[in-house]
Write an enzyme that holds these catalytic residues in place. Structure first.
Site, mmCIF file in Angstrom:
data_model
loop_
_atom_site.group_PDB
_atom_site.id
_atom_site.type_symbol
_atom_site.label_atom_id
_atom_site.label_comp_id
_atom_site.label_asym_id
_atom_site.label_seq_id
_atom_site.Cartn_x
_atom_site.Cartn_y
_atom_site.Cartn_z
ATOM 1 N N ALA A 232 13.902 39.004 -35.312
ATOM 2 C CA ALA A 232 14.259 40.388 -35.004
ATOM 3 C C ALA A 232 15.724 40.723 -35.273
ATOM 4 O O ALA A 232 16.038 41.620 -36.063
ATOM 5 C CB ALA A 232 13.906 40.690 -33.548
ATOM 6 N N CYS B 232 6.665 38.439 -28.582
ATOM 7 C CA CYS B 232 6.105 38.977 -27.338
ATOM 8 C C CYS B 232 4.590 39.175 -27.432
ATOM 9 O O CYS B 232 3.901 39.249 -26.411
ATOM 10 C CB CYS B 232 6.760 40.305 -26.988
ATOM 11 S SG CYS B 232 8.551 40.216 -26.780
#
Length: 463
Positions: A18, A52
């Protein structure tokens, strides 16, 4: 006519998820390949994916692994980013402004120079140094490779007993995933209640819901080792009081900043082991080095102290800030208030700001209130119960933290409190917020505002 050509700069990015690839992509938007060369190193097989989402992939809610991938390596390369997969950076030479990288498969090593460096090495799962932790059948769930390895084990394993070690976000979510897979699940937790990011009274609500799903919760239990059978595979999780039989073990103990490289290079680390940066995400004391994502510590806007929070939302924002600055622009990351939301089946769990022990630790005096309400008008069909806990500073009434546990519609209500915390609002000021209302969505007084009213009244009564 004399023409001089500006030397092309090189931006090196360590870490392809990310923060790292957001930084690379944003820098590329601001500067083309003629001005800025971008080289990114990633030791795994994947880039720009949602870690996640791994528990929901393992549990079957997400059926295709590739749905968790936001941008493929090919897409990054199409934007003139030299992305090198399965390549691990092993050394940072600050004086020489270069990094040494090793091909994971071949072992070949080489040096790459940089003008600007981004460190986005993420976090590593806590894996205690105790017997059996590396036995077949014991899994962490930090990367897509980890998720695939766990699914492969579940497909091969005949037994249906799973033990999850730890009851934080990952532990609770993995317990749900394994229940969905038809396993008999035991969660072994060293804390007094699951979800240590909540106060124990709110964690007790999560405990009750997990047991209602058939999950066995074992609190106040210290794992001493993983027991193995004659085939060297896991057979049980050991604690001082008893052993818990297991055909598969999932570690959900938490993570630490992955700053081994940074520490070896002498870069500044905080008390939680994360890299320290300024508001532009530059590593302190180093003009041409930035860091972001799970490997850094950030400012807590409520307590005023540095903390480590491993969340993809922050990592992507860090990457945008870093890429803007590395690309010649200007941006800052002001800090966080510690907002997080999760679920265990239909129970939604949310928190923002400080817990009671956080407030005590930084010397804040406060009032705490807890209220019971419903997600919709009480007379509207399917209204579900919701518990809201709120902390407000003594005398000033400044909002310090909110925790919410409830069914449908509970979790995202924490965003109201997150905005209020960021704005430095008091509980009294919150009571006047003009929130949306209709019977299908909320009672006339939203549960968060009911808590604010009660907190404001308690602060006034303490004056």
């Amino acid at each position: 006519m004399n023409m001089s050509r500006t030397r092309r700069e090189r931006l090196v990015v360590i870490g392809g998820d990310a923060a790292g690839m957001s930084a690379a992509s944003q820098a590329r938007r601001l500067k083309g390949p003629d001005e800025l060369e971008i080289v990114a190193f990633e030791r795994g097989h994947f880039t720009s994916y949602s870690a996640c989402g791994i528990p929901y992939w393992v549990g079957g809610d997400v059926t295709d692994r590739d749905r968790l991938i936001a941008r493929t390596p090919e897409e990054h390369r199409a934007r003139d980013i030299d992305l090198r997969l399965r390549t691990e950076v092993t050394d940072i030479d600050l004086d020489g402004q270069r990094v040494r990288a090793r091909d994971v498969d071949s072992g070949a090593e080489s040096w790459t120079s940089y003008d600007k460096l981004v460190i986005a090495t993420g976090a590593r799962p806590i894996r205690p140094d105790m017997p059996g932790m590396d036995a077949p059948g014991v899994h962490g769930v930090q990367t897509l490779d980890d998720g695939q390895a766990l699914l492969d084990t579940l497909a091969r394993t005949r037994g249906r007993r799973a033990v999850v070690v730890g009851a934080g976000y990952i532990g609770v979510e993995m317990a749900e995933a394994l229940i969905n897979r038809g396993y008999e699940v035991t969660v072994v937790n060293r804390g007094s209640e699951p979800m240590s990011t909540l106060d124990p009274d709110m964690g007790r609500l999560v405990h009750k819901a997990m047991e209602g799903l058939g999950i066995t919760m074992v609190n106040d239990a210290e794992v001493t080792g993983i027991l193995t059978g004659d085939d060297d595979r896991v057979r049980a999780v050991a604690t001082p009081d008893r052993d818990f039989p297991a055909d598969v073990v999932v570690l959900g103990i938490g993570v630490r900043p992955e700053t081994t490289l940074a520490k070896a290079a002498g870069l500044p680390l905080g008390i939680h082991g994360g890299l320290l940066t300024d508001r532009s995400m530059r590593v302190r004391g180093h003009e041409n080095i930035w860091a972001g994502g799970d490997c850094v510590e950030v400012l807590d806007l409520v307590s005023g102290q540095e903390r480590h929070i491993a969340l993809g939302t922050h990592a992507n924002k860090h990457g945008q800030v870093i890429g803007t600055n590395a690309g010649g622009g200007y941006a800052t990351f002001p800090g966080v208030v510690g907002t997080a939301v999760s679920k265990v089946c239909d129970l939604e769990i949310a928190r923002t700001g400080l817990r009671e022990k956080d407030a005590h630790r930084v010397g804040l005096r406060f009032e705490a209130v807890t209220i019971e309400s419903t997600s919709r008008a009480g007379y509207y069909p399917d209204a579900s119960p919701m518990t809201v806990k709120m902390l407000a500073e003594l005398r000033t009434g400044r909002l310090l933290g909110v925790q919410i546990v409830g069914r449908e519609g509970a979790g995202k209500r924490v965003d109201i409190a997150a905005v209020a915390l960021t704005a430095g609002m008091t509980a009294e000021q919150m009571t006047t917020l003009d929130l949306g209302y209709a019977p299908p969505f909320s009672p006339v007084w939203d549960p968060v505002l009911v808590a604010a009213r009660k907190a404001a009244a308690k602060v006034r009564g303490s004056l």
